[in-house]
Write a protein that holds these residues in place. Structure first.
Motif, PDB file in Angstrom:
ATOM      1  N   SER A 174       3.701  11.603   5.236  1.00 36.47           N
ATOM      2  CA  SER A 174       3.360  11.871   3.821  1.00 36.47           C
ATOM      3  C   SER A 174       1.857  11.750   3.604  1.00 36.47           C
ATOM      4  CB  SER A 174       4.048  10.863   2.902  1.00 36.47           C
ATOM      5  OG  SER A 174       5.430  10.968   3.016  1.00 36.47           O
ATOM      6  N   TYR A 175       1.248  10.802   4.284  1.00 37.44           N
ATOM      7  CA  TYR A 175      -0.198  10.611   4.167  1.00 37.44           C
ATOM      8  C   TYR A 175      -0.928  11.884   4.607  1.00 37.44           C
ATOM      9  CZ  TYR A 175      -4.788   8.460   5.158  1.00 37.44           C
ATOM     10  OH  TYR A 175      -6.122   8.155   5.200  1.00 37.44           O
TER      11      TYR A 175
ATOM     12  N   ASP B 138       5.673   0.174   1.863  1.00 40.51           N
ATOM     13  CA  ASP B 138       4.712  -0.125   2.934  1.00 40.51           C
ATOM     14  C   ASP B 138       3.969  -1.397   2.583  1.00 40.51           C
ATOM     15  OD1 ASP B 138       4.923   2.479   4.419  1.00 40.51           O
ATOM     16  OD2 ASP B 138       4.226   3.252   2.499  1.00 40.51           O
TER      17      ASP B 138
ATOM     18  N   LYS C  72      10.028  16.886   2.625  1.00 35.70           N
ATOM     19  CA  LYS C  72      11.168  16.053   3.033  1.00 35.70           C
ATOM     20  C   LYS C  72      12.431  16.899   3.133  1.00 35.70           C
ATOM     21  CE  LYS C  72       9.718  11.671   1.013  1.00 35.70           C
ATOM     22  NZ  LYS C  72       9.258  10.742   2.019  1.00 35.70           N
TER      23      LYS C  72
ATOM     24  N   ASN D  41      -7.634   3.421   2.082  1.00 37.16           N
ATOM     25  CA  ASN D  41      -7.309   4.837   1.843  1.00 37.16           C
ATOM     26  C   ASN D  41      -6.285   4.975   0.722  1.00 37.16           C
ATOM     27  OD1 ASN D  41      -4.715   4.876   3.182  1.00 37.16           O
ATOM     28  ND2 ASN D  41      -5.758   5.099   5.160  1.00 37.16           N
ATOM     29  N   THR D  42      -5.417   3.974   0.572  1.00 36.01           N
ATOM     30  CA  THR D  42      -4.491   3.974  -0.573  1.00 36.01           C
ATOM     31  C   THR D  42      -5.281   3.947  -1.888  1.00 36.01           C
ATOM     32  OG1 THR D  42      -2.702   2.888   0.638  1.00 36.01           O
ATOM     33  CG2 THR D  42      -2.697   2.614  -1.747  1.00 36.01           C
TER      34      THR D  42
ATOM     35  N   HIS E 222      -9.712   9.339  14.138  1.00 38.07           N
ATOM     36  CA  HIS E 222      -8.251   9.337  14.123  1.00 38.07           C
ATOM     37  C   HIS E 222      -7.713  10.647  13.550  1.00 38.07           C
ATOM     38  CE1 HIS E 222      -4.169   8.112  13.575  1.00 38.07           C
ATOM     39  NE2 HIS E 222      -4.260   7.964  12.274  1.00 38.07           N
TER      40      HIS E 222
ATOM     41  N   LYS F 214       5.615  16.565  -1.261  1.00 42.95           N
ATOM     42  CA  LYS F 214       6.395  15.602  -0.474  1.00 42.95           C
ATOM     43  C   LYS F 214       7.875  15.916  -0.545  1.00 42.95           C
ATOM     44  CE  LYS F 214       5.838  11.163  -0.798  1.00 42.95           C
ATOM     45  NZ  LYS F 214       5.426   9.834  -1.303  1.00 42.95           N
TER      46      LYS F 214
ATOM     47  N   PHE G 286       0.878  -1.175   0.000  1.00 40.59           N
ATOM     48  CA  PHE G 286       0.000   0.000   0.000  1.00 40.59           C
ATOM     49  C   PHE G 286       0.912   1.222   0.000  1.00 40.59           C
ATOM     50  CE2 PHE G 286       0.217   1.304   4.535  1.00 40.59           C
ATOM     51  CZ  PHE G 286       0.860   0.197   5.063  1.00 40.59           C
ATOM     52  N   GLY G 287       0.362   2.410   0.249  1.00 36.26           N
ATOM     53  CA  GLY G 287       1.213   3.602   0.269  1.00 36.26           C
ATOM     54  C   GLY G 287       1.710   3.995  -1.114  1.00 36.26           C
ATOM     55  N   SER G 288       2.835   4.707  -1.140  1.00 36.00           N
ATOM     56  CA  SER G 288       3.225   5.406  -2.368  1.00 36.00           C
ATOM     57  C   SER G 288       3.603   4.498  -3.540  1.00 36.00           C
ATOM     58  CB  SER G 288       4.353   6.395  -2.076  1.00 36.00           C
ATOM     59  OG  SER G 288       5.452   5.733  -1.509  1.00 36.00           O
TER      60      SER G 288
ATOM     61  N   VAL H  67      -4.871  12.212  11.907  1.00 37.69           N
ATOM     62  CA  VAL H  67      -3.679  11.786  11.176  1.00 37.69           C
ATOM     63  C   VAL H  67      -2.450  12.608  11.602  1.00 37.69           C
ATOM     64  CG1 VAL H  67      -2.677  11.656   8.850  1.00 37.69           C
ATOM     65  CG2 VAL H  67      -5.030  10.927   9.228  1.00 37.69           C
TER      66      VAL H  67
ATOM     67  N   SER I 166      11.573   6.480  -1.333  1.00 39.33           N
ATOM     68  CA  SER I 166      10.369   6.245  -0.522  1.00 39.33           C
ATOM     69  C   SER I 166      10.454   4.849   0.077  1.00 39.33           C
ATOM     70  CB  SER I 166       9.128   6.255  -1.413  1.00 39.33           C
ATOM     71  OG  SER I 166       8.630   7.540  -1.572  1.00 39.33           O
ATOM     72  N   ASP I 167       9.869   4.694   1.261  1.00 34.71           N
ATOM     73  CA  ASP I 167       9.874   3.354   1.837  1.00 34.71           C
ATOM     74  C   ASP I 167       8.814   2.489   1.136  1.00 34.71           C
ATOM     75  OD1 ASP I 167       7.543   4.459   2.732  1.00 34.71           O
ATOM     76  OD2 ASP I 167       7.881   4.031   4.853  1.00 34.71           O
TER      77      ASP I 167
ATOM     78  N   ALA J  50      -5.712   1.017   5.709  1.00 35.88           N
ATOM     79  CA  ALA J  50      -4.661   1.625   4.880  1.00 35.88           C
ATOM     80  C   ALA J  50      -4.787   1.188   3.418  1.00 35.88           C
ATOM     81  CB  ALA J  50      -3.289   1.257   5.423  1.00 35.88           C
TER      82      ALA J  50
HETATM   83  P1  ATP Z   1       6.387   7.955   1.379  1.00 32.20           P
HETATM   84  O1  ATP Z   1       6.692   7.868  -0.077  1.00 32.20           O
HETATM   85  O2  ATP Z   1       6.975   9.140   2.058  1.00 32.20           O
HETATM   86  O3  ATP Z   1       6.596   6.676   2.126  1.00 32.20           O
HETATM   87  P2  ATP Z   1       3.546   7.351   1.333  1.00 32.20           P
HETATM   88  O4  ATP Z   1       2.639   7.925   0.287  1.00 32.20           O
HETATM   89  O5  ATP Z   1       3.856   5.904   1.260  1.00 32.20           O
HETATM   90  O6  ATP Z   1       4.822   8.265   1.407  1.00 32.20           O
HETATM   91  P3  ATP Z   1       3.147   7.114   4.127  1.00 32.20           P
HETATM   92  O7  ATP Z   1       3.028   8.253   5.085  1.00 32.20           O
HETATM   93  O8  ATP Z   1       4.333   6.220   4.142  1.00 32.20           O
HETATM   94  O9  ATP Z   1       2.886   7.694   2.685  1.00 32.20           O
HETATM   95  O10 ATP Z   1       1.828   6.290   4.339  1.00 32.20           O
HETATM   96  C1  ATP Z   1       1.520   5.149   3.599  1.00 32.20           C
HETATM   97  C2  ATP Z   1       0.135   4.693   3.981  1.00 32.20           C
HETATM   98  O11 ATP Z   1       0.102   4.424   5.385  1.00 32.20           O
HETATM   99  C3  ATP Z   1      -0.948   5.724   3.749  1.00 32.20           C
HETATM  100  O12 ATP Z   1      -1.507   5.600   2.460  1.00 32.20           O
HETATM  101  C4  ATP Z   1      -1.932   5.379   4.814  1.00 32.20           C
HETATM  102  O13 ATP Z   1      -2.700   4.307   4.344  1.00 32.20           O
HETATM  103  C5  ATP Z   1      -1.095   4.854   5.951  1.00 32.20           C
HETATM  104  N1  ATP Z   1      -0.786   5.891   6.942  1.00 32.20           N
HETATM  105  C6  ATP Z   1       0.374   6.554   7.083  1.00 32.20           C
HETATM  106  N2  ATP Z   1       0.333   7.429   8.099  1.00 32.20           N
HETATM  107  C7  ATP Z   1      -0.888   7.300   8.629  1.00 32.20           C
HETATM  108  C8  ATP Z   1      -1.558   7.912   9.725  1.00 32.20           C
HETATM  109  N3  ATP Z   1      -0.986   8.848  10.490  1.00 32.20           N
HETATM  110  N4  ATP Z   1      -2.812   7.516   9.960  1.00 32.20           N
HETATM  111  C9  ATP Z   1      -3.419   6.577   9.210  1.00 32.20           C
HETATM  112  N5  ATP Z   1      -2.847   5.960   8.177  1.00 32.20           N
HETATM  113  C10 ATP Z   1      -1.608   6.306   7.885  1.00 32.20           C
END
Ligand code: ATP
Ligand code: MG
Length: 371
Positions: free
Chosen positions: A194-195, A75, A180, A154-155, A330, A176, A60-62, A332, A72-73, A151
């Motif tokens: 980032s979210y 997820d 950063k 929401n992704t 929640h 972002k 999920f995530g980016s 964020v 980017s990490d 997650a």
């Molecule tokens: P990056 O490239 O910096 O890793 P990213 O788009 O992957 O950015 P992250 O902040 O790593 O964003 O978040 C990845 C996913 O984790 C989000 O899409 C969301 O589903 C979940 N997430 C991250 N932070 C939160 C938070 N504070 N509350 C709820 N869900 C979160």
């Protein structure tokens, strides 16, 4: 609607557009990095299956939304096995807590990964690092979560918004990158994930800029596809979450907003520097208008709740308030502490100040994303 200031000439937007093109070209990860991440995901899944035969790792995530920047990490969510084995809350023996995360951690260490298991977080998170090698020149960071299926949803919603208009992805990557480089994108050190930035960008594109770049997919009034109650249960509670959002985006009309990315970025920085009321308002992208008040949500004083493990606690702060679009209780941005919020606000003001310096964009180019 509060009016944005209009006392900056169009040439500034031109500089910003040029800058954002450069940044996007620099920030987007090369294709090879994405391939290496996908290969890592497969390897991790194979290792997980040696512990839990039906294990699956879902990204999920980016990596999924396309908002990844270089480095980017990754997820992922671990699924499979028995939840009791993963969270083992019924056991009185604290050392048997998190049995599967701990087994996976030692297995990954045997395989040469650097690992840290976080147990004070809302759900256990196993952080791992794969060092760069000759075959794979990128150091990769990966977070494996053991719950939190919201997650995944929401992704998907971020991805759907991104498909509505190409400027969404451009804005996300630029913001972002800026956050950063300016060190205001570190939830472990008092600033915003980032979210969180993704949600405040969406609020601007849905509710603030006129005409809007995006519709609100969670309230979208479509006669023949009224919200079906799509509900999921999540995690350890009996809580349910409404996760419906409009997905048939090919049927949506194109936005009437023709602004280029520079103009949008300028408006974004100005809105959070001068118009958004940090002390009073809550960004709530699911709501019509996109804002609620902290008073309405009862988000007024910090609350400390017991965490999952003994002696751990979760601090809910409301200094900066960004409501999760599905898990509406929640915040964020609860990761933001006092100094963190002040730094974020200062960065918005600094960005606006740099945009106003009239020197052919020189100061802007040099300083806006300066590390
Ligand atoms: P990056 O490239 O910096 O890793 P990213 O788009 O992957 O950015 P992250 O902040 O790593 O964003 O978040 C990845 C996913 O984790 C989000 O899409 C969301 O589903 C979940 N997430 C991250 N932070 C939160 C938070 N504070 N509350 C709820 N869900 C979160
Ligand atoms: Mg991520």
């Amino acid at each position: 609607q509060r009016q944005l200031r209009r006392d900056i000439g169009p040439e500034v937007c031109q500089y910003l557009s040029e800058l954002s093109k450069k940044v996007i070209a620099e920030a987007a990860p090369p294709e090879s990095e994405i391939l290496v991440k996908r290969a890592l995901l497969e390897r991790l899944e194979a290792i997980s299956k040696t512990i839990v035969p039906d294990a699956k790792l879902i990204a999920f995530g980016s990596l999924v939304t396309g908002f990844a920047t270089a480095n980017s990490d990754l997820d992922v969510i671990f699924t499979g096995g028995d939840r009791v084995d993963i969270l083992n809350e019924s056991s009185d023996d604290p050392s048997s807590n998190f049995r599967i995360p701990m087994l996976l951690e030692s297995k990954l260490q045997e395989e040469g990964f650097g690992t840290t298991l976080l147990t004070k977080t809302r759900v256990p998170i196993l952080k791992l690092v794969q060092k760069a090698t000759e075959q794979s020149p990128y150091e990769l960071q990966c977070d494996i979560g053991f719950s939190n299926h919201l997650a995944l949803y929401n992704t998907q919603m971020l991805l759907t918004y991104s498909k509505c208009d190409p400027r969404v992805k451009e804005m996300m990557i630029f913001i972002k990158w800026w956050a950063k480089r300016r060190h205001i994108n570190n939830p472990y050190r008092g600033t915003l994930s980032s979210y969180g930035y993704a949600l405040i960008v969406l609020h601007y594109l849905i509710n603030v800029v006129k005409p809007p770049v995006l519709p609100n997919l969670q309230t979208f009034p479509v006669p023949d596809s009224a919200p079906t109650n799509e509900i999921i249960f999540e995690g350890d509670s009996d809580d349910t979450f409404e996760i419906w959002f409009y997905k048939d985006i090919e049927k949506l009309p194109k936005s009437d907003n023709a602004m280029d990315i520079g103009e949008l970025l300028k408006g974004f920085f100005e809105y959070y520097a001068h118009n958004f009321q940090w002390g009073r308002e809550v960004v709530s992208i699911r709501t019509k208008g996109g804002l609620m008040t902290k008073q309405e949500k009862g988000w007024v004083a910090a609350v400390i709740k017991p965490g999952r493990t003994e002696n751990s606690e979760v601090k809910n702060r409301y200094l900066f308030a960004v409501e999760d679009p599905f898990e509406t209780e929640h915040n964020v941005s609860r990761t933001c502490n006092g100094p963190g919020v002040n730094r974020i606000k200062d960065e918005f003001k600094r960005a606006v100040w740099l945009i106003r310096v009239r020197d052919g964009g020189k100061t802007l180019f040099q300083n806006l994303c300066m590390e």
